[in-house]
Every structure is written in structure tokens, then in C-alpha cells.
Scaffold this active site. Structure first.
Site, PDB file in Angstrom:
ATOM      1  N   ALA A  81       0.830  -1.209   0.000  1.00 55.85           N
ATOM      2  CA  ALA A  81       0.000   0.000   0.000  1.00 55.85           C
ATOM      3  C   ALA A  81       0.863   1.257   0.000  1.00 55.85           C
ATOM      4  CB  ALA A  81      -0.920   0.006   1.222  1.00 55.85           C
ATOM      5  N   THR A 133      11.220   0.723  -3.185  1.00 59.47           N
ATOM      6  CA  THR A 133      11.614   1.106  -4.546  1.00 59.47           C
ATOM      7  C   THR A 133      13.108   1.448  -4.633  1.00 59.47           C
ATOM      8  OG1 THR A 133      11.354   2.941  -6.108  1.00 59.47           O
ATOM      9  CG2 THR A 133      10.763   3.412  -3.886  1.00 59.47           C
ATOM     10  N   ASP A 134      13.648   1.359  -5.841  1.00 61.82           N
ATOM     11  CA  ASP A 134      15.043   1.789  -6.053  1.00 61.82           C
ATOM     12  C   ASP A 134      15.165   3.316  -6.041  1.00 61.82           C
ATOM     13  OD1 ASP A 134      13.771   2.329  -8.472  1.00 61.82           O
ATOM     14  OD2 ASP A 134      15.272   1.338  -9.720  1.00 61.82           O
ATOM     15  N   GLU A 135      14.005   4.009  -6.078  1.00 62.92           N
ATOM     16  CA  GLU A 135      14.067   5.473  -6.159  1.00 62.92           C
ATOM     17  C   GLU A 135      14.626   6.093  -4.882  1.00 62.92           C
ATOM     18  OE1 GLU A 135      10.802   7.313  -8.175  1.00 62.92           O
ATOM     19  OE2 GLU A 135      10.316   5.469  -9.227  1.00 62.92           O
ATOM     20  N   TYR A 159       7.836  11.501  -3.370  1.00 69.12           N
ATOM     21  CA  TYR A 159       7.514  10.058  -3.353  1.00 69.12           C
ATOM     22  C   TYR A 159       8.698   9.259  -2.792  1.00 69.12           C
ATOM     23  CZ  TYR A 159       7.356   5.279  -5.162  1.00 69.12           C
ATOM     24  OH  TYR A 159       7.412   3.898  -5.276  1.00 69.12           O
ATOM     25  N   SER A 160       9.871   9.448  -3.385  1.00 74.27           N
ATOM     26  CA  SER A 160      10.995   8.595  -2.955  1.00 74.27           C
ATOM     27  C   SER A 160      11.408   8.922  -1.521  1.00 74.27           C
ATOM     28  CB  SER A 160      12.177   8.712  -3.923  1.00 74.27           C
ATOM     29  OG  SER A 160      12.573  10.039  -4.106  1.00 74.27           O
ATOM     30  N   LYS A 163       9.025   7.054   0.685  1.00 73.06           N
ATOM     31  CA  LYS A 163       9.346   5.617   0.717  1.00 73.06           C
ATOM     32  C   LYS A 163      10.617   5.387   1.541  1.00 73.06           C
ATOM     33  CE  LYS A 163       7.578   2.564  -1.128  1.00 73.06           C
ATOM     34  NZ  LYS A 163       6.456   1.664  -0.717  1.00 73.06           N
ATOM     35  N   ARG A 289      10.363  16.876 -15.817  1.00 73.34           N
ATOM     36  CA  ARG A 289       9.870  16.716 -14.441  1.00 73.34           C
ATOM     37  C   ARG A 289      10.881  17.377 -13.489  1.00 73.34           C
ATOM     38  NH1 ARG A 289       9.554  10.521 -12.657  1.00 73.34           N
ATOM     39  NH2 ARG A 289       7.388  10.595 -13.305  1.00 73.34           N
TER      40      ARG A 289
HETATM   41  P1  NAD Z   1      -0.332   1.427  -7.175  1.00 75.08           P
HETATM   42  O1  NAD Z   1      -0.394   2.901  -7.012  1.00 75.08           O
HETATM   43  O2  NAD Z   1      -0.753   0.808  -8.448  1.00 75.08           O
HETATM   44  O3  NAD Z   1      -1.216   0.729  -6.033  1.00 75.08           O
HETATM   45  C1  NAD Z   1      -1.198   1.160  -4.691  1.00 75.08           C
HETATM   46  C2  NAD Z   1      -2.372   0.503  -3.987  1.00 75.08           C
HETATM   47  O4  NAD Z   1      -2.346   0.911  -2.611  1.00 75.08           O
HETATM   48  C3  NAD Z   1      -3.745   0.915  -4.529  1.00 75.08           C
HETATM   49  O5  NAD Z   1      -4.568  -0.220  -4.663  1.00 75.08           O
HETATM   50  C4  NAD Z   1      -4.294   1.868  -3.468  1.00 75.08           C
HETATM   51  O6  NAD Z   1      -5.706   1.866  -3.387  1.00 75.08           O
HETATM   52  C5  NAD Z   1      -3.658   1.289  -2.219  1.00 75.08           C
HETATM   53  N1  NAD Z   1      -3.545   2.268  -1.125  1.00 75.08           N
HETATM   54  C6  NAD Z   1      -3.093   3.545  -1.200  1.00 75.08           C
HETATM   55  N2  NAD Z   1      -3.137   4.130   0.022  1.00 75.08           N
HETATM   56  C7  NAD Z   1      -3.591   3.189   0.880  1.00 75.08           C
HETATM   57  C8  NAD Z   1      -3.830   3.173   2.277  1.00 75.08           C
HETATM   58  N3  NAD Z   1      -3.610   4.253   3.025  1.00 75.08           N
HETATM   59  N4  NAD Z   1      -4.305   2.044   2.844  1.00 75.08           N
HETATM   60  C9  NAD Z   1      -4.558   0.938   2.088  1.00 75.08           C
HETATM   61  N5  NAD Z   1      -4.335   0.904   0.750  1.00 75.08           N
HETATM   62  C10 NAD Z   1      -3.870   2.010   0.158  1.00 75.08           C
HETATM   63  O7  NAD Z   1       1.154   1.033  -6.797  1.00 75.08           O
HETATM   64  P2  NAD Z   1       2.061  -0.154  -7.360  1.00 75.08           P
HETATM   65  O8  NAD Z   1       2.737   0.304  -8.578  1.00 75.08           O
HETATM   66  O9  NAD Z   1       1.278  -1.398  -7.374  1.00 75.08           O
HETATM   67  O10 NAD Z   1       3.159  -0.218  -6.209  1.00 75.08           O
HETATM   68  C11 NAD Z   1       2.970  -1.041  -5.076  1.00 75.08           C
HETATM   69  C12 NAD Z   1       4.141  -0.860  -4.141  1.00 75.08           C
HETATM   70  O11 NAD Z   1       5.350  -1.207  -4.805  1.00 75.08           O
HETATM   71  C13 NAD Z   1       4.326   0.568  -3.657  1.00 75.08           C
HETATM   72  O12 NAD Z   1       4.685   0.527  -2.301  1.00 75.08           O
HETATM   73  C14 NAD Z   1       5.456   1.110  -4.493  1.00 75.08           C
HETATM   74  O13 NAD Z   1       6.189   2.082  -3.792  1.00 75.08           O
HETATM   75  C15 NAD Z   1       6.277  -0.133  -4.724  1.00 75.08           C
HETATM   76  N6  NAD Z   1       7.046  -0.168  -5.971  1.00 75.08           N
HETATM   77  C16 NAD Z   1       6.439   0.115  -7.154  1.00 75.08           C
HETATM   78  C17 NAD Z   1       7.176   0.037  -8.328  1.00 75.08           C
HETATM   79  C18 NAD Z   1       6.543   0.299  -9.670  1.00 75.08           C
HETATM   80  O14 NAD Z   1       7.249   0.366 -10.671  1.00 75.08           O
HETATM   81  N7  NAD Z   1       5.235   0.403  -9.769  1.00 75.08           N
HETATM   82  C19 NAD Z   1       8.537  -0.302  -8.281  1.00 75.08           C
HETATM   83  C20 NAD Z   1       9.116  -0.571  -7.038  1.00 75.08           C
HETATM   84  C21 NAD Z   1       8.354  -0.508  -5.893  1.00 75.08           C
HETATM   85  P1  TYD Z   2       7.036   6.627 -14.374  1.00 77.33           P
HETATM   86  O1  TYD Z   2       6.332   5.514 -15.067  1.00 77.33           O
HETATM   87  O2  TYD Z   2       6.236   7.738 -13.798  1.00 77.33           O
HETATM   88  O3  TYD Z   2       7.941   5.945 -13.250  1.00 77.33           O
HETATM   89  P2  TYD Z   2       9.071   6.613 -12.285  1.00 77.33           P
HETATM   90  O4  TYD Z   2       8.973   8.072 -12.328  1.00 77.33           O
HETATM   91  O5  TYD Z   2       8.682   6.052 -10.971  1.00 77.33           O
HETATM   92  O6  TYD Z   2      10.378   6.086 -12.803  1.00 77.33           O
HETATM   93  O7  TYD Z   2       8.099   7.252 -15.349  1.00 77.33           O
HETATM   94  C1  TYD Z   2       9.105   6.473 -15.953  1.00 77.33           C
HETATM   95  C2  TYD Z   2      10.020   7.402 -16.704  1.00 77.33           C
HETATM   96  O8  TYD Z   2       9.300   7.978 -17.788  1.00 77.33           O
HETATM   97  C3  TYD Z   2      10.520   8.552 -15.861  1.00 77.33           C
HETATM   98  O9  TYD Z   2      11.871   8.849 -16.202  1.00 77.33           O
HETATM   99  C4  TYD Z   2       9.643   9.721 -16.262  1.00 77.33           C
HETATM  100  C5  TYD Z   2       9.321   9.412 -17.701  1.00 77.33           C
HETATM  101  N1  TYD Z   2       8.002   9.897 -18.169  1.00 77.33           N
HETATM  102  C6  TYD Z   2       7.911  10.657 -19.334  1.00 77.33           C
HETATM  103  O10 TYD Z   2       8.924  10.931 -19.997  1.00 77.33           O
HETATM  104  N2  TYD Z   2       6.673  11.085 -19.716  1.00 77.33           N
HETATM  105  C7  TYD Z   2       5.552  10.826 -18.998  1.00 77.33           C
HETATM  106  O11 TYD Z   2       4.435  11.269 -19.393  1.00 77.33           O
HETATM  107  C8  TYD Z   2       5.655  10.034 -17.801  1.00 77.33           C
HETATM  108  C9  TYD Z   2       4.444   9.716 -16.974  1.00 77.33           C
HETATM  109  C10 TYD Z   2       6.909   9.583 -17.430  1.00 77.33           C
END
Ligand code: NAD
Ligand code: TYD
Length: 350
Positions: A81, A133-135, A159-160, A163, A289
Site C-alpha cells: 500500500a 523502490t530503487d528510487e 515520493y521517494s 518511501k 519533471r
Molecule cells: P499502485 O499505485 O498501483 O497501487 C497502490 C495501492 O495501494 C492501490 O490499490 C491503493 O488503493 C492502495 N492504497 C493507497 N493508500 C492506501 C492506504 N492508506 N491504505 C490501504 N491501501 C492504500 O502502486 P504499485 O505500482 O502497485 O506499487 C505497489 C508498491 O510497490 C508501492 O509501495 C510502491 O512504492 C512499490 N514499488 C512500485 C514500483 C513500480 O514500478 N510500480 C517499483 C518498485 C516498488
Molecule cells: P514513471 O512511469 O512515472 O515511473 P518513475 O517516475 O517512478 O520512474 O516514469 C518512468 C520514466 O518515464 C521517468 O523517467 C519519467 C518518464 N516519463 C515521461 O517521460 N513522460 C511521462 O508522461 C511520464 C508519466 C513519465
């Protein structure tokens, strides 16, 4: 036996639950607040399964979390979450502080209480797995080493930073209270059910709608993409054989620039859904960004050597599968792309 998954209606969490239930009779409890990113439709294939239970609520709601822990006595908690989108954290950071830091803190407090009352034979097996996350490592230099488990945290976005804060809390609960926590730091995931605010689904959907494909800055930023089911597999291995108190980096071994990635997606679309002209003509460079990290790269030697994990999916097959999934599941995206989504696109890209 049961596990508690938080955030299981999001992208990675829903993939995790679907995969987990394929191989087990164990109960999965999903606690999710159903924010804009949480979508119960992701779980429609398993929602009627007798070993799946959904709770609509906040990881920060101690009464609810205590009740769930007491009722189901899970052997593990996997904390997905979070608020997860960097661009949203730039526009509105407060939700990130609330869920990622305060929410994780409350969840840890409930878990500490639960763990202290857990029966003797339940304790050695219990794990709190925090999905991070790696961020948190900030930006790697263009040709410098990849992040390993000893790399210093230098988060650059709200965000990072949120986390990173949660990772520190999780670590502290292990060192101070001996809670058997494990942290994983994973690179960018892609695959089915990813909310179309993120780069890959956004690119696919805007391409097929004939809209501009926005590339931030010069598009030379590098991400290390991992297919989502490979992440799920890594988490299962960590849950099974990872050491309490330890940290594991998970990465795709696949570093690619954003521009190259957008062009690859366009080429796949040119092949499987040809249009009058190449989808590449829709690529549009936009304002960068703020604080944009230049490169993420993961050294996943440790999880490979200690837990035998490697990404299974090649990027070529994974990205093709993903493009096809979004083409075949347009109803899923159509249900998401409502008013709030359009508002977000307007806000972020205008
Ligand atoms: P996502 O945004 O798709 O999903 C997040 C989920 O958490 C949603 O279902 C949302 O409803 C729920 N949520 C948000 N706030 C909440 C709360 N207070 N209580 C209960 N539920 C809540 O995210 P994701 O991409 O599936 O990422 C999941 C996890 O993995 C995150 O912790 C993220 O930091 C981590 N992560 C994501 C990536 C990526 O590339 N997506 C990479 C590395 C780590
Ligand atoms: P994103 O999927 O938001 O993941 P993160 O920022 O967590 O890495 O973005 C991936 C990369 O793509 C990031 O370098 C930002 C870039 N990006 C764009 O260039 N255009 C866009 O509209 C978005 C959403 C991301």
C-alpha cells in the site's frame, strides 16, 4: 494459514495476489483503501475464490488492522500500500506523507503488538515484508555503478523521500523491537493492470488514441524495467528464504532510455496495429519533471546468489505481451479513464 496483503487492488499487489492464489490453498486477505489507483476489477478473476478476503480500509486505521490481525492471524504481511506516482507527489505531496510514512508507521505499530502476542510457534515464521523502490537511492550517474544494498539513500522526490522514510521505520522496528521485517527495493515494474498515469501504459494508450506521447526533457533518462510477475516471484522467494532484518534489491537487468522505450512500443504497435503513419510521429518532447532522476540501475547479485532469483521475462517478450494486454483490455482502461483521470492529465501536461 493466511497472509495479509496491503494495497492488493493496485498494479503490483493485484498481480501478486492473482499469482499467489494459483499455487496455494492459503487465505489471502487484501486490505486496500481503493484510492484512484486501487481497482477491484484487477481481481475479478479471483474475487469469488473461497480463500480470498477483501477489506476496504486504510493501513493507518489501527482498529481495522488490529481486527484483521486478530481474526486471521496471518503468518506474513506484505505491504504494497502506497501512493506511488512521482508526478502526483510533486503536485500534492501530503497524501504520500500520510500513507507512505504515517500509514506504514501505524501498520508497524499494529504488527508489533500482534507479534508480541503471537504464539511461540508462530513467531519464528512470521515476516513483515515491506515493498519499496530503487528510487530511494536517488539518481545513478550515467555510467556509474548500479545500486546495491549498501548504496546510500538520496531520495529526490516527495515520493521517494516518503518511501525512504518508511524503509527507515521498517528497519528501526527490526533493530529496536526485533520485528522480523524485510525490505525489498525494486526497479520500475511494467505489465498488466498498471494504472495509465505511468509511462508504459500511458504511452500505449495515447499512441492508439492518436494523442501526443509526452517525453519529459530529452528522453535520455534511464530506467531498469522489470516485468511485474518477476517481481512477484522475487517477493515470494524473499518471503520464503529471506533473512529477517535484511534488504534485497530487485531489478530487471534491463536499462533503457525513455525515448528508446517509447520508440520500441511504437514499433510494436506499427507491426500489430498499423496506422497511416508510424506511431513514432506522435512522440512529443515536453517540459522536464522537476528533480527528475537521470538513471536508476539495480545490482541484483545478492538476491541472485542468496535466493536464486533472476528475471525470467526478457524485455522484448515482456513489452510485447504488455502492449497486447492493453490492446485486448481496453474495457479495463476505458473504465479508468473517467473525469478524474482527465483532470490529472490536464493538470500534469498543460
Ligand atoms: P499502485 O499505485 O498501483 O497501487 C497502490 C495501492 O495501494 C492501490 O490499490 C491503493 O488503493 C492502495 N492504497 C493507497 N493508500 C492506501 C492506504 N492508506 N491504505 C490501504 N491501501 C492504500 O502502486 P504499485 O505500482 O502497485 O506499487 C505497489 C508498491 O510497490 C508501492 O509501495 C510502491 O512504492 C512499490 N514499488 C512500485 C514500483 C513500480 O514500478 N510500480 C517499483 C518498485 C516498488
Ligand atoms: P514513471 O512511469 O512515472 O515511473 P518513475 O517516475 O517512478 O520512474 O516514469 C518512468 C520514466 O518515464 C521517468 O523517467 C519519467 C518518464 N516519463 C515521461 O517521460 N513522460 C511521462 O508522461 C511520464 C508519466 C513519465
Amino acid at each position: 494459514m493466511a497472509i495479509l496483503v496491503t494495497g492488493g487492488a493496485g498494479f503490483i499487489g493485484s498481480n501478486y495476489i492473482i499469482n499467489f492464489l494459483e499455487d496455494t490453498q492459503e487465505t489471502v486477505i487484501n486490505l486496500d483503501l481503493l484510492t484512484y489507483a486501487g481497482n477491484p476489477e484487477n481481481l475479478s478473476s479471483i474475487e469469488d475464490s473461497k480463500n480470498y478476503q477483501f477489506f476496504h480500509g486504510d493501513i493507518g486505521d489501527r482498529n481495522l488492522v488490529n481486527k484483521i490481525l486478530k481474526t486471521y492471524e496471518p503468518r506474513a504481511i506484505i505491504n504494497f500500500a502506497a501512493e506511488s506516482h512521482v508526478d502526483r507527489s510533486i503536485h500534492e505531496p501530503s497524501g504520500f506523507i500520510q500513507t507512505n510514512i504515517v500509514g506504514t508507521f501505524n501498520l508497524l505499530e499494529c504488527t508489533r503488538e500482534y507479534f508480541s502476542h503471537l504464539r511461540e510457534n508462530g513467531r519464528p515464521k512470521f515476516r513483515f515484508l515491506h515493498v519499496s523502490t530503487d528510487e530511494v537511492f536517488g539518481s545513478a550517474s550515467p555510467s556509474g555503478p548500479a545500486f546495491n544494498e549498501k548504496t546510500r539513500y538520496k531520495p529526490n522526490s516527495p515520493y521517494s523521500a516518503s518511501k525512504a522514510s518508511s524503509d527507515f521505520l521498517v528497519r528501526a522496528y527490526n533493530r529496536t523491537y526485533e520485528l522480523p521485517t524485510i525490505i525489498t527495493n525494486c526497479s520500475n515494474n511494467y505489465g498488466p493492470y498498471q494504472f495509465p498515469e505511468k509511462f508504459i501504459p500511458l504511452t500505449i494508450l495515447r499512441a492508439i488514441k492518436g494523442e501526443e506521447i509526452p517525453i519529459y526533457g530529452d528522453g535520455q533518462q534511464i530506467r531498469d524495467w522489470l516485468y511485474v510477475t518477476d517481481h512477484c516471484d522475487a517477493l515470494n522467494r524473499v518471503l520464503k528464504n529471506g533473512l529477517p532484518g535484511d534488504v534485497y534489491n530487485i531489478g530487471g537487468l534491463n536499462q533503457i532510455t525513455n525515448l528508446q522505450l517509447a520508440e520500441d512500443i511504437c514499433e510494436i504497435l506499427d507491426e500489430i496495429r498499423p496506422s497511416n503513419q508510424s506511431y513514432k510521429s506522435q512522440i512529443n518532447f515536453t517540459k522536464d519533471r522537476p528533480g527528475h532522476d537521470r538513471r536508476y540501475a539495480i545490482d541484483c547479485d545478492k538476491i541472485n546468489k542468496e535466493l536464486g532469483w533472476m528475471p525470467y521475462e526478457s524485455f522484448e517478450s515482456g513489452i510485447r505481451k504488455t502492449v497486447i494486454w492493453y490492446l485486448e483490455n481496453q474495457e479495463w482502461t476505458d473504465n479508468i479513464i473517467g473525469g478524474a483521470y482527465r483532470e490529472w492529465i490536464k493538470k500534469n501536461y498543460s
